[in-house]
Scaffold this active site. Structure first.
Site, PDB file in Angstrom:
ATOM      1  N   CYS A 103      -5.683   3.015   1.029  1.00 32.17           N
ATOM      2  CA  CYS A 103      -6.908   3.254   1.805  1.00 32.17           C
ATOM      3  C   CYS A 103      -8.103   2.926   0.905  1.00 32.17           C
ATOM      4  O   CYS A 103      -7.946   2.582  -0.266  1.00 32.17           O
ATOM      5  CB  CYS A 103      -6.969   4.693   2.291  1.00 32.17           C
ATOM      6  SG  CYS A 103      -7.359   5.867   0.973  1.00 32.17           S
ATOM      7  N   GLU A 161      -1.386   7.988  -4.487  1.00 33.06           N
ATOM      8  CA  GLU A 161      -1.959   7.101  -5.511  1.00 33.06           C
ATOM      9  C   GLU A 161      -2.920   7.861  -6.438  1.00 33.06           C
ATOM     10  O   GLU A 161      -2.925   7.645  -7.648  1.00 33.06           O
ATOM     11  CB  GLU A 161      -2.720   5.930  -4.863  1.00 33.06           C
ATOM     12  CG  GLU A 161      -1.875   5.023  -3.977  1.00 33.06           C
ATOM     13  CD  GLU A 161      -1.926   5.447  -2.512  1.00 33.06           C
ATOM     14  OE1 GLU A 161      -1.844   6.661  -2.211  1.00 33.06           O
ATOM     15  OE2 GLU A 161      -2.030   4.553  -1.663  1.00 33.06           O
ATOM     16  N   CYS A 201      -8.249   5.061  -2.328  1.00 36.19           N
ATOM     17  CA  CYS A 201      -7.244   4.684  -3.331  1.00 36.19           C
ATOM     18  C   CYS A 201      -7.542   3.309  -3.920  1.00 36.19           C
ATOM     19  O   CYS A 201      -7.339   3.088  -5.122  1.00 36.19           O
ATOM     20  CB  CYS A 201      -5.853   4.770  -2.726  1.00 36.19           C
ATOM     21  SG  CYS A 201      -5.437   6.481  -2.307  1.00 36.19           S
ATOM     22  N   HIS A 203      -3.964  12.024  -2.092  1.00 37.71           N
ATOM     23  CA  HIS A 203      -3.057  10.921  -1.740  1.00 37.71           C
ATOM     24  C   HIS A 203      -2.139  10.655  -2.930  1.00 37.71           C
ATOM     25  O   HIS A 203      -2.507  10.911  -4.090  1.00 37.71           O
ATOM     26  CB  HIS A 203      -3.860   9.653  -1.423  1.00 37.71           C
ATOM     27  CG  HIS A 203      -4.498   9.674  -0.057  1.00 37.71           C
ATOM     28  ND1 HIS A 203      -5.068   8.566   0.516  1.00 37.71           N
ATOM     29  CD2 HIS A 203      -4.636  10.676   0.840  1.00 37.71           C
ATOM     30  CE1 HIS A 203      -5.532   8.876   1.709  1.00 37.71           C
ATOM     31  NE2 HIS A 203      -5.294  10.153   1.928  1.00 37.71           N
TER      32      HIS A 203
END
Lengths: 159, 159
Positions: free
Chosen positions: A85, A57, A88, A55
């Site tokens: 999410c 992040e 993260c 992801h």
């Protein structure tokens, strides 16, 4: 930090999101800022790297830590175009990030009030300041366009 | 999977934890298993890499995805010597891992009942089977010894 600065850095995260979208990734981008300077950028690369942990992040936190040669990102702010999410959110705590500014709501998987609000529960090690729905229209429009395009393509493929 | 197999694979995760400990990392290890075969191993490397996301589970999920050339680790089991934290729990969901077997309880940060029980809340995308406290004594003893040694060293440094 002023709202003006927050908007500026979210625009930078949006540029990363657009980069992700341009290579067929779900368009999510992030930047990490320390003392008013961007120290890392990240674009979602789950498909490119075939790695569910890639992801924006997570990649951005890894890059910021690499830049500082320190896993503790104390005093840093992360700007991400999508509500974090669970993974993260956990990474944000683990890296001791001070502030989180996110753009569009993730109604399915968001961990700041959508699926769950993990930031409501006091963390034993660290506290995080979090502001959501900053430039939400721009951030959300990118995602909406991406998924509409993908649905059209899938529909054409089925015919 | 039989308990015998689970114990065997947890022993393999313990070997990874010992490797982490031998280089001064908090001794946590993990393996990912698919169809009774280990497809990835991971040892905690937060200090070595100076990256808060470099937990054994995250590194192991990335390695397993790289091996399969697929971010979806469907049908896979992850064995980890420590109760997963929030980030690792999120990564387990994101990678669609089927089963999680963990060893020692993490009373401060564990996300399967210690700090929080994230697995109790139904995830919108995926369900996970989770079994904790498998070989907990061996997994926990490694951690206890590590922190006792570190405290002794810190005490000596202060004198």
């Amino acid at each position: 930090m002023s709202l003006e600065k927050d908007l500026f850095f979210m625009q930078e995260a949006l540029k990363e999101a657009k980069k992700a979208g341009s290579i067929g990734e779900v368009p999510v981008g992030a930047v990490v800022v320390l003392q008013d300077k961007i120290i890392a950028k990240g674009a979602n690369q789950v498909e490119l790297l075939q790695d569910a942990t890639a992801h924006a992040e997570i990649l951005c936190i890894t890059a910021a830590s690499s830049f500082l040669k320190n896993w503790r990102l104390e005093g840093a702010t992360i700007y991400t175009t999508l509500e974090p999410c669970l993974m993260c959110a956990g990474a944000i705590y683990a890296a001791r990030i001070k502030r989180v500014i996110w753009g569009a709501r993730d109604i399915r998987l968001g961990a700041n009030g959508s699926w769950i609000d993990i930031f409501q529960k006091k963390h034993p090690m660290h506290s995080v300041e979090i502001i959501g729905e900053v430039l939400q229209e721009e951030c959300g429009a990118l995602l909406t366009e991406f998924f509409q395009k993908r649905r059209r393509e899938n529909a054409r493929a089925i015919r």
